[in-house]
Structures are given as C-alpha cells and as structure tokens.
Write a protein that holds these residues in place. Structure first.
Motif, PDB file in Angstrom:
ATOM      1  N   LEU A   1      -6.759   5.560   3.133  1.00  0.00           N
ATOM      2  CA  LEU A   1      -6.436   4.151   2.929  1.00  0.00           C
ATOM      3  C   LEU A   1      -5.712   3.596   4.145  1.00  0.00           C
ATOM      4  CD1 LEU A   1      -6.224   1.619   1.130  1.00  0.00           C
ATOM      5  CD2 LEU A   1      -4.126   2.586   0.156  1.00  0.00           C
ATOM      6  N   LYS A   2      -4.849   4.397   4.735  1.00  0.00           N
ATOM      7  CA  LYS A   2      -4.128   3.978   5.932  1.00  0.00           C
ATOM      8  C   LYS A   2      -5.094   3.715   7.079  1.00  0.00           C
ATOM      9  CE  LYS A   2      -0.223   5.398   8.839  1.00  0.00           C
ATOM     10  NZ  LYS A   2       0.771   6.476   9.079  1.00  0.00           N
ATOM     11  N   VAL A   3      -6.135   4.530   7.166  1.00  0.00           N
ATOM     12  CA  VAL A   3      -7.153   4.338   8.206  1.00  0.00           C
ATOM     13  C   VAL A   3      -7.911   3.041   7.974  1.00  0.00           C
ATOM     14  CG1 VAL A   3      -9.251   5.289   9.233  1.00  0.00           C
ATOM     15  CG2 VAL A   3      -7.377   6.822   8.575  1.00  0.00           C
TER      16      VAL A   3
ATOM     17  N   ILE B   1      -4.132  -0.737  -8.128  1.00  0.00           N
ATOM     18  CA  ILE B   1      -5.421  -0.059  -7.933  1.00  0.00           C
ATOM     19  C   ILE B   1      -5.150   1.361  -7.450  1.00  0.00           C
ATOM     20  CG2 ILE B   1      -7.639  -0.071  -6.736  1.00  0.00           C
ATOM     21  CD1 ILE B   1      -7.433  -3.065  -6.472  1.00  0.00           C
ATOM     22  N   ASP B   2      -5.414   2.331  -8.307  1.00  0.00           N
ATOM     23  CA  ASP B   2      -5.262   3.739  -7.944  1.00  0.00           C
ATOM     24  C   ASP B   2      -6.512   4.202  -7.200  1.00  0.00           C
ATOM     25  OD1 ASP B   2      -4.104   6.206  -7.774  1.00  0.00           O
ATOM     26  OD2 ASP B   2      -4.584   6.817  -9.821  1.00  0.00           O
ATOM     27  N   GLU B   3      -6.380   5.297  -6.446  1.00  0.00           N
ATOM     28  CA  GLU B   3      -7.486   5.813  -5.635  1.00  0.00           C
ATOM     29  C   GLU B   3      -8.045   4.728  -4.715  1.00  0.00           C
ATOM     30  OE1 GLU B   3      -8.198   9.017  -5.695  1.00  0.00           O
ATOM     31  OE2 GLU B   3      -6.808   9.426  -7.338  1.00  0.00           O
ATOM     32  N   ALA B   4      -7.141   3.916  -4.168  1.00  0.00           N
ATOM     33  CA  ALA B   4      -7.571   2.748  -3.380  1.00  0.00           C
ATOM     34  C   ALA B   4      -8.240   3.137  -2.070  1.00  0.00           C
ATOM     35  CB  ALA B   4      -6.373   1.837  -3.096  1.00  0.00           C
TER      36      ALA B   4
ATOM     37  N   LEU C   1      -0.157 -13.369  -8.449  1.00  0.00           N
ATOM     38  CA  LEU C   1      -0.605 -11.982  -8.565  1.00  0.00           C
ATOM     39  C   LEU C   1      -0.039 -11.152  -7.415  1.00  0.00           C
ATOM     40  CD1 LEU C   1      -2.614 -10.297 -10.393  1.00  0.00           C
ATOM     41  CD2 LEU C   1      -4.319 -10.670  -8.608  1.00  0.00           C
ATOM     42  N   SER C   2       0.694 -10.108  -7.757  1.00  0.00           N
ATOM     43  CA  SER C   2       1.095  -9.129  -6.748  1.00  0.00           C
ATOM     44  C   SER C   2       0.106  -7.972  -6.798  1.00  0.00           C
ATOM     45  CB  SER C   2       2.517  -8.636  -7.003  1.00  0.00           C
ATOM     46  OG  SER C   2       2.635  -8.066  -8.292  1.00  0.00           O
ATOM     47  N   ILE C   3      -0.027  -7.247  -5.685  1.00  0.00           N
ATOM     48  CA  ILE C   3      -1.036  -6.190  -5.588  1.00  0.00           C
ATOM     49  C   ILE C   3      -0.405  -4.931  -5.023  1.00  0.00           C
ATOM     50  CG2 ILE C   3      -3.245  -5.501  -4.575  1.00  0.00           C
ATOM     51  CD1 ILE C   3      -3.968  -8.456  -4.344  1.00  0.00           C
ATOM     52  N   ILE C   4      -0.632  -3.815  -5.697  1.00  0.00           N
ATOM     53  CA  ILE C   4      -0.189  -2.505  -5.212  1.00  0.00           C
ATOM     54  C   ILE C   4      -1.411  -1.608  -5.090  1.00  0.00           C
ATOM     55  CG2 ILE C   4       1.223  -0.464  -5.661  1.00  0.00           C
ATOM     56  CD1 ILE C   4       3.138  -2.200  -7.241  1.00  0.00           C
TER      57      ILE C   4
ATOM     58  N   ALA D   1       0.852  -1.192   0.000  1.00  0.00           N
ATOM     59  CA  ALA D   1       0.000   0.000   0.000  1.00  0.00           C
ATOM     60  C   ALA D   1       0.882   1.234   0.000  1.00  0.00           C
ATOM     61  CB  ALA D   1      -0.917   0.002   1.223  1.00  0.00           C
ATOM     62  N   VAL D   2       0.693   2.121  -0.973  1.00  0.00           N
ATOM     63  CA  VAL D   2       1.442   3.370  -1.075  1.00  0.00           C
ATOM     64  C   VAL D   2       0.494   4.512  -0.719  1.00  0.00           C
ATOM     65  CG1 VAL D   2       2.763   4.890  -2.583  1.00  0.00           C
ATOM     66  CG2 VAL D   2       2.910   2.408  -2.879  1.00  0.00           C
ATOM     67  N   VAL D   3       0.848   5.268   0.315  1.00  0.00           N
ATOM     68  CA  VAL D   3      -0.046   6.289   0.849  1.00  0.00           C
ATOM     69  C   VAL D   3       0.613   7.659   0.773  1.00  0.00           C
ATOM     70  CG1 VAL D   3      -1.236   7.098   2.921  1.00  0.00           C
ATOM     71  CG2 VAL D   3      -1.190   4.663   2.393  1.00  0.00           C
ATOM     72  N   SER D   4      -0.168   8.660   0.371  1.00  0.00           N
ATOM     73  CA  SER D   4       0.326  10.036   0.348  1.00  0.00           C
ATOM     74  C   SER D   4      -0.861  10.978   0.261  1.00  0.00           C
ATOM     75  CB  SER D   4       1.259  10.266  -0.839  1.00  0.00           C
ATOM     76  OG  SER D   4       1.593  11.631  -0.966  1.00  0.00           O
TER      77      SER D   4
END
Length: 404
Positions: free
Chosen positions: A294-296, A256-259, A284-287, A161-164
């Motif tokens: 998303l962090k919440v 998946i953008d806007e996850a 399958l890898s997942i980003i 998960a990439v969060v910003s």
C-alpha cells in the motif's frame, strides 16, 4: 542439483511436509534443502543435519547415514558431489537469496503442545489470539500513536493509511477502533466494505470498486432506501444520506482492510468520497489498512494517485526492535502470571531477536529488515518452547532458538 535425501524420502514413502513438521521449519525451507541443497543461513547446518538423520532413523530408514546429504547431478552421469557448506557453498537459485533466507526465518502457525504447557506450568497458550478487550492488547508507545491516530481520524475526519507487515497487528487495531467507538459511546458509524478474494485486478481475483464502497455506505447510513440505478443519481443519493446522518449527530468513518489490494482506479476514486462535505464539515473520514504494498501504491512518485497522496497521512506499525521485544514478552507471559525468565533466558531473547532480523544489501548498501512482529515472534517462541519441552531443558536458550 538435488540431495540424495530426496530419493531416500521417496523410497521410504516419507513426505517433505512431515519432515518440515518434525524440524519445525516451513515447507519452503525444507523444499530448498531437499530440492536444491540450499541450507538456511540463519540455522546451524550441522545441528540441522543431525536432526534430519535422527528423523530418518526414527522412521526406520535403513540408509540413514551422512551420504543422504551428498548431491547428485540430475543431468549426465550420476556423479555425486559432497556438499560441504564450509568449503564449497551451495549455490542458491538466482535472485532468491533474500526470499529463501526469509522463508527459513518465518514459521507457519505453531500450536503449543499439552506437554509443553505442563513443562512450563502454563494453563493457556500465551501467544494465542485470545484478545477479548482493549486490556488484553499490548500497547507500546508506537502502537499507542497509531491507535490514537486511527481514533482521531474517525472522530474528527481525515484520510489515514496504516501500514504494517503481515502479522504486525493491523487487524487488532481495527477491532480495537470498533470496540472503542462502542465502549465509549461515540456517535461514529464505522463502515467496512469488502469483497471476497479481493485483488487489485480482475485477473487475480475481484476488485473493490467505487460502486461497492457506495453501496456499503448506503447500507450503513440509510439501509431502507432503494439505491438509484444511474451512477450520478446514486452518488447524489449517497451525499444526501450522509448529510442527513450528519445532521442527526453522526460521524462516518470508512475503513478498508487489505487496502494494498485496492486497484489504482479505486484509490483515485477515494478522493471523490473524501470530498463529500456539508459546509466546512467533511462527511466521511477514510482509514486504509494494508501491507507495505500500500505504501508503494501511495508513493509520491506515483502520479496516478497524486491527489490522494497529497491528502493522505501515512503511519506505520514498527517491529519490536530493541527493548520492545522484552516488553512484549513480559506482557504476554504476565497475562498468565508467569515470569519471562521461567520460560526464556536472556540469551534466548537475544537469539530470538537475531533470528528475526535479516541483513542484506540493496543497491550496494547494507540494509537490515526486522520481522519482529507479533505473529512471527509468537510462532517462533511457540516452536522453541515445544522444542525445549521435548529436549527436557528447563528454559528456552539461544541454542534452542537456533535449533528451531
């Protein structure tokens, strides 16, 4: 209470949006001034009032004097109360202090004026979204770590998960991942499902469901196959297609953008996709790429998604704190062969850093929130450069930043 300024604008046929554009403030910040007498904490109120008066005089308003900043009580007698910010602070709407402050700190999209380019000797906008290759990207050590984490997940498997914050560079990194896969000729199929107007519930918009994800995977790895109708048969078909693609030498990465807009139900279903295997190999890898919400949703305290949380690595794109801001500005102007000092001095950079750093309290504890992300920095710098050119000053200084 509201300012007499509101009635003056209405009588003169002037819109708040035009005033906001003139002041280089957001519409929300100007609305708070006009409708509630709530002045931005991060700006010099005296200088801001002078700029408003100059705007009214320029528009030919006959009663453009300091009285426009008096308040009028909307209920009862038309009593006027002088709003002196030094002696009598104007109360802000309950519960919105931090929001109002942040609105005044962030600007909507700014455009570098032709006169500004001429003033600073620039032939292009240094903050325009004109990234054409990986060489155009600013890559700090923090960004490099997130960038590599995404690539290694795509290449070797995993759930990331990439969060910003908005404008933090997430989309740029997603584009960079796709570009790197193609540029370095990796046998990785990047799969990007999306739903227009995606939200986390069907009342606000449309949700991205497990069915949509399965359809996107099938379209990427077996586009000629007719998708089965029943859920069980469809999932078995998907598993078989991924096995055949893997046997042909391909890796598969679901991005998946806007996850942050994913529903809890879909987040839970990701575990089933992630567990698709052939022997010891994950198929399958997942980003997941999203904003702090998303962090919440992926919090360890959220029992509904605990099985996903236990398998998910989370990385964050951090703001340009400390010397990173100086490095970012040098990179942006360096692309145009323009020294930073020819555009903004040291006091201006310090003011820029302070303007986009918000200090408040939460649960009786001091908390600092930095908004020093590429989009916010670019918008504020562009507005400051436009203002400096309009004032005829050679470089952006702290006073110019405070005047935006």
């Amino acid at each position: 209470m509201m300012l007499i300024l509101k009635n003056v604008l209405q009588r003169a046929g002037l819109k708040q949006g035009e005033l906001a554009k003139h002041l280089n403030l957001s519409h929300a910040a100007v609305a708070q001034i006009v409708n509630h007498g709530a002045w931005p904490r991060s700006l010099d109120n005296v200088a801001l009032r002078m700029r408003i008066l100059d705007y009214l005089r320029h528009k030919g308003v006959p009663d453009a004097d300091s009285g426009v900043f008096d308040e009028v009580v909307k209920l009862g007698s038309p009593q006027r109360i002088l709003a002196d910010s030094a002696d009598c602070p104007v109360p802000r709407p309950h519960g919105h202090t931090d929001l109002n402050q942040e609105e005044s700190m962030l600007l909507r999209k700014q455009v570098l004026a032709p006169a500004t380019r001429k003033h600073f000797g620039l032939f292009r906008d240094p903050f325009a979204d004109d990234i054409h290759s990986h060489e155009d990207m600013f890559v700090s050590p923090d960004i490099r770590y997130v960038r590599e984490a995404m690539f290694q997940t795509a290449k070797h498997g995993g759930l990331l998960a990439v969060v910003s914050e908005s404008g933090g560079g997430k989309t740029t990194l997603m584009r960079d991942l796709e570009d790197r896969v193609t540029r370095e000729n990796h046998s990785i199929i990047v799969i990007k499902p999306y739903v227009l107007a995606m939200e986390d519930n069907d009342k606000k918009g449309k949700t991205l469901k497990a069915t949509h994800i399965a359809e996107a995977i099938m379209a990427a790895v077996a586009p000629l196959e007719k998708i089965r109708s029943s859920p069980e048969a469809r999932f078995a078909q998907l598993h078989k297609a991924l096995k055949e693609s893997h046997a042909a030498g391909y890796r598969h990465c679901l991005v998946i953008d806007e996850a942050h807009a994913l529903s809890i139900a879909t987040l839970k279903h990701l575990k089933r996709f992630f567990e698709l295997e052939m022997g010891f190999k994950k198929l399958l890898s997942i980003i997941l790429i999203g904003q702090p919400e998303l962090k919440v949703k992926l919090s360890e305290r959220n029992q509904d998604v605990r099985e996903v949380v236990q398998r998910c690595e989370m990385v964050e794109l951090v703001p340009f704190d400390g010397a990173r801001l100086d490095e970012y500005l040098r990179f942006r102007f360096g692309r145009l062969d323009k020294p930073v000092g020819d555009v903004i001095d040291a006091s201006g950079i310090d003011a820029l850093r302070a303007r986009l750093t918000m200090t408040g309290t939460r649960r009786d504890r001091a908390e600092t929130v930095s908004l020093l992300y590429p989009l916010a920095v670019g918008n504020l710098m562009t507005a400051a450069m436009n203002l400096a050119a309009g004032l005829g000053v050679p470089v952006v200084t702290a006073d110019v930043i405070r005047g935006v």
